[in-house]
Design an enzyme around this catalytic site. Structure first.
Site, PDB file in Angstrom:
ATOM      1  N   ASP A 287       0.969  -0.966  -0.177  1.00 32.84           N
ATOM      2  CA  ASP A 287       0.142   0.121   0.035  1.00 32.84           C
ATOM      3  C   ASP A 287       0.895   1.574   0.128  1.00 32.84           C
ATOM      4  O   ASP A 287       2.148   1.191   0.083  1.00 32.84           O
ATOM      5  CB  ASP A 287      -0.705   0.227   0.990  1.00 32.84           C
ATOM      6  CG  ASP A 287      -1.945   1.023   1.373  1.00 32.84           C
ATOM      7  OD1 ASP A 287      -2.146   1.251  -0.068  1.00 32.84           O
ATOM      8  OD2 ASP A 287      -2.262   1.940   2.417  1.00 32.84           O
ATOM      9  N   SER A 288       0.389   2.376   0.177  1.00 33.96           N
ATOM     10  CA  SER A 288       1.295   3.671  -0.148  1.00 33.96           C
ATOM     11  C   SER A 288       1.574   4.329   1.243  1.00 33.96           C
ATOM     12  O   SER A 288       2.032   5.183   1.784  1.00 33.96           O
ATOM     13  CB  SER A 288       0.232   4.407  -0.654  1.00 33.96           C
ATOM     14  OG  SER A 288      -0.711   5.250  -0.027  1.00 33.96           O
TER      15      SER A 288
ATOM     16  N   CYS B 263      -4.463  -2.245  -1.622  1.00 33.38           N
ATOM     17  CA  CYS B 263      -4.790  -0.689  -1.723  1.00 33.38           C
ATOM     18  C   CYS B 263      -5.791  -0.625  -2.917  1.00 33.38           C
ATOM     19  O   CYS B 263      -5.831  -1.131  -4.166  1.00 33.38           O
ATOM     20  CB  CYS B 263      -4.064   0.156  -2.272  1.00 33.38           C
ATOM     21  SG  CYS B 263      -4.372   1.184  -2.803  1.00 33.38           S
ATOM     22  N   ASN B 264      -6.924   0.259  -2.588  1.00 32.41           N
ATOM     23  CA  ASN B 264      -7.669  -0.553  -3.661  1.00 32.41           C
ATOM     24  C   ASN B 264      -7.864   0.691  -5.056  1.00 32.41           C
ATOM     25  O   ASN B 264      -7.899   0.140  -5.921  1.00 32.41           O
ATOM     26  CB  ASN B 264      -9.424   0.700  -3.179  1.00 32.41           C
ATOM     27  CG  ASN B 264      -9.748  -0.515  -2.644  1.00 32.41           C
ATOM     28  OD1 ASN B 264      -9.740  -0.391  -1.671  1.00 32.41           O
ATOM     29  ND2 ASN B 264     -11.196  -1.352  -3.348  1.00 32.41           N
ATOM     30  N   THR B 265      -6.936   1.907  -5.206  1.00 29.30           N
ATOM     31  CA  THR B 265      -6.321   2.763  -5.772  1.00 29.30           C
ATOM     32  C   THR B 265      -5.235   1.966  -6.842  1.00 29.30           C
ATOM     33  O   THR B 265      -4.962   2.154  -8.451  1.00 29.30           O
ATOM     34  CB  THR B 265      -5.422   3.922  -5.410  1.00 29.30           C
ATOM     35  OG1 THR B 265      -6.254   4.160  -4.139  1.00 29.30           O
ATOM     36  CG2 THR B 265      -5.262   5.336  -6.412  1.00 29.30           C
TER      37      THR B 265
ATOM     38  N   TYR C 188      -1.300   8.193  -3.393  1.00 34.70           N
ATOM     39  CA  TYR C 188      -1.116   6.866  -4.518  1.00 34.70           C
ATOM     40  C   TYR C 188      -2.708   8.137  -5.073  1.00 34.70           C
ATOM     41  O   TYR C 188      -2.830   8.256  -6.513  1.00 34.70           O
ATOM     42  CB  TYR C 188      -1.672   5.871  -4.406  1.00 34.70           C
ATOM     43  CG  TYR C 188      -0.942   4.939  -4.332  1.00 34.70           C
ATOM     44  CD1 TYR C 188       0.957   6.265  -4.066  1.00 34.70           C
ATOM     45  CD2 TYR C 188      -1.449   3.472  -4.890  1.00 34.70           C
ATOM     46  CE1 TYR C 188       1.299   4.759  -5.024  1.00 34.70           C
ATOM     47  CE2 TYR C 188       0.255   2.793  -4.748  1.00 34.70           C
ATOM     48  CZ  TYR C 188       2.161   3.168  -4.259  1.00 34.70           C
ATOM     49  OH  TYR C 188       2.218   2.284  -4.477  1.00 34.70           O
ATOM     50  N   GLY C 189      -4.225   8.758  -4.362  1.00 33.52           N
ATOM     51  CA  GLY C 189      -4.835   8.966  -4.661  1.00 33.52           C
ATOM     52  C   GLY C 189      -4.980  10.027  -5.924  1.00 33.52           C
ATOM     53  O   GLY C 189      -6.307   9.780  -6.762  1.00 33.52           O
TER      54      GLY C 189
ATOM     55  N   CYS D  86     -11.491   2.090  -0.366  1.00 30.39           N
ATOM     56  CA  CYS D  86      -9.896   2.480  -0.387  1.00 30.39           C
ATOM     57  C   CYS D  86      -9.777   2.391   1.265  1.00 30.39           C
ATOM     58  O   CYS D  86     -10.098   1.846   2.534  1.00 30.39           O
ATOM     59  CB  CYS D  86     -10.193   3.810   0.188  1.00 30.39           C
ATOM     60  SG  CYS D  86      -8.022   4.093   0.582  1.00 30.39           S
TER      61      CYS D  86
END
Ligand code: DGL
Length: 271
Positions: free
Chosen positions: A18-19, A82-84, A50-51, A196
């Protein structure tokens, strides 16, 4: 980031990428289901958040960082927590990695199936809200529901702040809550999809300050089940004793700031 040689004698492990602290909401679910699994946290804090990054900049960055961290950790499974990142780079990651890749899919399908009012909200980063992937998901699994898209980049920052010990107030959440409830169709929302991985970390506060009770739904438990499925498929049985964890970051100078947030997974050995 120093490299750790891969050895087949290492206990089974997964790398959660993830970020930032979003990896923690996924890790908590995995720990609950698979307490002995060794967890590596691959945190690309050098490119956080990231978004708001462009797809052109983000896709190669995710592939480069996640594959380097997989090599460094020797993990058996990559969990893109991470969804992004998942909505953007899963096919590319699966192409370059020989290990299984588990991605986070926004919980649109279960939300749409469970909604009694036929109106759900999808709360995510700007990137995830605007992705073709997310549009297709709604089209395919939205079950005819009205979906209110709520970009909420400030929740990412607030989740990071909470995990570093800051209190989150009603005032902090008011703008996002207004985007969910005080908008066309907002009165009928009965389920909000937390799309998210940072957002489940704020579930308590969202629940407390929302103008009325709704369900806040995320994909963490489903991800944990999928990791369990892969472990069986790979014939890897984690030990019974509590699993170890390791923190890998892309911005080493930021380590001190981010380390405290991961304290619940101690002992952490930063490499
Ligand atoms: N945790 C990431 C997600 O699930 C996003 C955080 C960010 O914007 O960096 O989408």
């Amino acid at each position: 980031m120093a490299e750790v040689a891969y050895s087949n004698s290492l206990p089974p492990s997964a790398l959660i990428f993830d970020s930032g602290v979003g990896a923690i909401s996924i890790a908590r679910e995995i720990r609950r289901l698979l307490p002995g699994l060794t967890l590596h946290f691959g945190i690309d804090n050098g490119f956080y958040p990231y978004g708001s990054r462009s797809e052109e900049a983000l896709r190669p960055r995710i592939v480069e960082q996640a594959t380097a961290m997989m090599t460094a950790s020797g993990a058996d499974i990559l969990v893109v927590g991470c969804n992004t990142a998942s909505t953007l780079a899963l096919p590319q990651l699966r192409e370059v990695l020989s290990q299984p890749v588990v991605g986070v899919v926004p919980a649109v399908k279960p939300a749409a199936a469970a909604s009694r009012t036929g109106t759900i909200a999808l709360i995510a980063t700007e990137g995830t809200v605007n992705r073709n992937y997310t549009r297709d998901l709604i089209q395919q699994f939205g079950n005819g529901c009205r979906v209110i898209n709520v970009p909420a980049p400030e929740l990412v920052r607030l989740a990071e702040a909470k995990l570093r010990g800051e209190a989150i107030s009603a005032r902090d959440l008011a703008p996002v809550l207004a985007r969910i409830f005080h908008t066309a169709g907002g009165d009928s929302v009965d389920i909000a999809v937390l799309a998210c991985t940072h957002f489940p970390l704020l579930r308590e506060e969202l629940d407390r300050y929302a103008p009325r009770r709704i369900q806040w739904l995320d994909s963490g438990a489903a991800i944990a089940r999928r990791v369990g499925w892969w472990l069986e498929e790979l014939k890897l049985a984690p030990p019974d004793k509590p699993g170890a964890s390791q923190l890998l970051t892309s911005a080493v100078d930021e380590d001190k700031k981010i380390r405290g947030a991961f304290a619940e997974f101690d002992p952490l050995n930063t490499v």
